[in-house]
Design an enzyme around this catalytic site. Structure first.
Site, PDB file in Angstrom:
ATOM      1  N   CYS A   5       0.287 -16.911 -16.457  1.00 47.73           N
ATOM      2  CA  CYS A   5      -0.276 -15.512 -16.855  1.00 47.73           C
ATOM      3  C   CYS A   5      -0.116 -15.751 -18.460  1.00 47.73           C
ATOM      4  CB  CYS A   5       0.735 -14.386 -16.355  1.00 47.73           C
ATOM      5  SG  CYS A   5       0.048 -12.828 -17.060  1.00 47.73           S
ATOM      6  N   CYS A   9       5.029 -10.412 -21.029  1.00 48.93           N
ATOM      7  CA  CYS A   9       6.144  -9.494 -20.397  1.00 48.93           C
ATOM      8  C   CYS A   9       7.800 -10.219 -20.150  1.00 48.93           C
ATOM      9  CB  CYS A   9       5.664  -9.066 -19.182  1.00 48.93           C
ATOM     10  SG  CYS A   9       3.974  -8.091 -19.068  1.00 48.93           S
ATOM     11  N   CYS A  12       8.980 -11.042 -16.680  1.00 53.95           N
ATOM     12  CA  CYS A  12       8.353 -11.680 -15.555  1.00 53.95           C
ATOM     13  C   CYS A  12       8.369 -13.266 -15.723  1.00 53.95           C
ATOM     14  CB  CYS A  12       6.803 -11.364 -15.768  1.00 53.95           C
ATOM     15  SG  CYS A  12       5.830 -11.955 -14.341  1.00 53.95           S
ATOM     16  N   CYS A  54      -0.362  -5.051  -0.138  1.00 55.58           N
ATOM     17  CA  CYS A  54      -0.664  -4.926  -1.829  1.00 55.58           C
ATOM     18  C   CYS A  54      -1.066  -6.412  -2.283  1.00 55.58           C
ATOM     19  CB  CYS A  54       0.694  -4.691  -2.613  1.00 55.58           C
ATOM     20  SG  CYS A  54       1.114  -3.038  -2.414  1.00 55.58           S
ATOM     21  N   CYS A  68      -3.899  -1.894  -1.358  1.00 58.17           N
ATOM     22  CA  CYS A  68      -3.856  -1.543  -3.002  1.00 58.17           C
ATOM     23  C   CYS A  68      -3.751  -2.776  -3.621  1.00 58.17           C
ATOM     24  CB  CYS A  68      -2.311  -1.002  -2.889  1.00 58.17           C
ATOM     25  SG  CYS A  68      -1.723  -0.518  -4.769  1.00 58.17           S
ATOM     26  N   CYS A  90      -0.574   4.415  -8.268  1.00 55.79           N
ATOM     27  CA  CYS A  90       0.921   3.744  -8.035  1.00 55.79           C
ATOM     28  C   CYS A  90       1.247   3.451  -9.340  1.00 55.79           C
ATOM     29  CB  CYS A  90       0.896   2.811  -6.968  1.00 55.79           C
ATOM     30  SG  CYS A  90       2.564   1.962  -7.001  1.00 55.79           S
ATOM     31  N   ARG A 123       9.549   4.217  -3.927  1.00 59.11           N
ATOM     32  CA  ARG A 123       9.764   3.041  -3.064  1.00 59.11           C
ATOM     33  C   ARG A 123      10.699   2.212  -4.088  1.00 59.11           C
ATOM     34  NH1 ARG A 123       4.646   1.441  -3.737  1.00 59.11           N
ATOM     35  NH2 ARG A 123       4.109   2.122  -1.759  1.00 59.11           N
TER      36      ARG A 123
END
Length: 418
Positions: free
Chosen positions: A65, A69, A72, A109, A142, A202, A272
């Site tokens: 990626c 972040c 992560c 998801c 999702c 979400c 959740r």
């Protein structure tokens, strides 16, 4: 306790607590913890009964990626030894989704690392959504693909997506300390794009990144204002090879208070438990079911989770039941205005994500790499032998023994854990 009676009354009326009341929940003592859980549990049962919605993650594209972040394992510069692969083909993703559905998941998801999808990526994911829907018509899908450009949410909706996950993760005031390659406002914009396209939004948070109580309350109140159908609560899993690898500050009691505060602020929303429940709640996971009405089943994006059968046993032993495909997740007053979004389908609806549902870049570090935002790790170690009692560890000692990089399921030749 007057505070808890007030919060229960407000929750049953869908009235927001004050910031001071929310902060007071986080400041309660361990002596009062069961009272806090019992009070928030009344609100949870009023709106969701004793049902627990199961969600299942499929990591469509892992690692590499360009975003930074800090939480992560898929971030730019990450040294975490995770699986790295490019896009799964629609039939591969559909087969992975089927494993989760067979284990009782109502929501699948679809998560991909990256800043956000190109139009070609949206085409790929659209083909995958169609393949999953053809095989499992009742399942909700999702997408969690990062920052959306204009028109992309509408295209995903047309392809059959029910929801979109993109977490705020932390407060606006501290967001720049966690990520520099995009902004808090970028994330808010993507959640609004999902709403505008008719997708069920979400969006959630990650706790344990060094934030203050004020930061936690800020982000939960910001989420209430955005009005997502589901709020995944992730607990940072400090993954070796990431900047937050040494952030081991959460205790089971702290996690329960955070979940209770979220329930009081968002009483009628699907809350959740996403990344990190196995690592930080540990043996107190069943108590969290009195606060949240949704969990992930099986493994996460880049880390292994608790065995699927253990989750099902935990739900039954705690006196809860798995939400069926024909049950509507959201309360009637929310489901009726969603027009078929997450949580409003009587034939398998639920409410979303991201990590985490989506809402969950759920790997071993706690949140999403520019995509979903709810990495949820938490492998389960082998039990100690009968002759060797398990060592007792101080609450503050890192539990790296509970973190295992995912080596099975999507992107591998091994069967998934579902």
């Amino acid at each position: 306790m007057d505070l808890l009676n007030t919060l229960v009354d407000k929750g049953l009326r869908r009235e927001s607590p004050t910031r001071e009341e929310a902060l007071a929940v986080l400041a309660t003592s361990d002596d009062d913890l069961l009272d806090v859980v019992a009070a928030a549990g009344k609100v949870r049962r009023h709106w969701f009964g004793r049902r627990v919605k199961l969600n299942y993650l499929v990591n469509l594209k892992s690692g590499l990626c360009p975003e930074d972040c800090s939480y992560c394992s898929q971030r730019l510069g990450s040294k975490a030894e995770i699986l790295k692969y490019t896009w799964l083909k629609p039939d591969q993703a559909s087969a992975a989704a089927a494993a989760g559905v067979s284990g009782g998941a109502k929501r699948v998801c679809l998560v991909a690392s990256g800043r956000g999808p190109t139009d070609r990526d949206v085409d790929r994911v659209s083909d995958t959504i169609k393949a999953i829907k053809e095989q499992n018509g009742d399942v909700e899908v999702c997408a969690c693909l990062g920052l959306l450009s204009d028109g992309q949410a509408e295209r995903l909706r047309e392809a059959g997506a029910d929801a979109y996950n993109h977490n705020l993760n932390t407060s606006e005031a501290t967001y720049g300390d966690i990520t520099t390659t995009h902004t808090y406002a970028d994330r808010v914009d993507t959640v609004n794009k999902a709403h505008a396209a008719g997708l069920s939004a979400c969006s959630g948070l990650i706790a344990g990144m060094g934030e203050s109580d004020e930061d936690l309350v800020d982000v939960v109140f910001s989420l209430r204002e955005l009005d997502p159908d589901s709020v995944p609560v992730n607990f940072l899993i400090p993954m070796e090879g990431t900047p937050l690898a040494k952030e081991w500050h959460l205790t089971p009691q702290r996690c329960l208070r955070i979940l209770a505060m979220t329930r009081f602020v968002c009483p009628d929303v699907e809350v959740r438990i996403a990344g990190g429940r196995e690592v930080h709640l540990r043996t107190m996971q069943p108590l969290a079911l009195h606060l949240a009405n949704s969990i992930f089943l099986g493994d996460y994006l880049t880390s292994e989770g608790q065995a699927g059968h253990a989750d099902l046993e935990m739900i039954a032993d705690a006196g809860f039941e798995v939400e069926g495909a024909g049950e509507v997740t959201l309360p009637e007053h929310r489901a009726s205005v969603r027009g078929g979004g997450c949580g409003s389908h009587a034939d398998g609806g639920g409410s979303h994500a991201d990590g985490g549902g989506c809402g969950s870049h759920a790997d071993a570090d706690g949140a999403g790499a520019g995509g979903c935002g709810s990495h949820a790790g938490g492998g389960v170690c082998a039990p100690a032998s009968a002759s060797t009692p398990a060592p007792v560890r101080p609450a503050e000692e890192p539990r790296t023994d509970l973190v295992a990089v995912r080596r099975r399921g999507a992107g591998t030749d091994l069967a998934p854990n579902a």
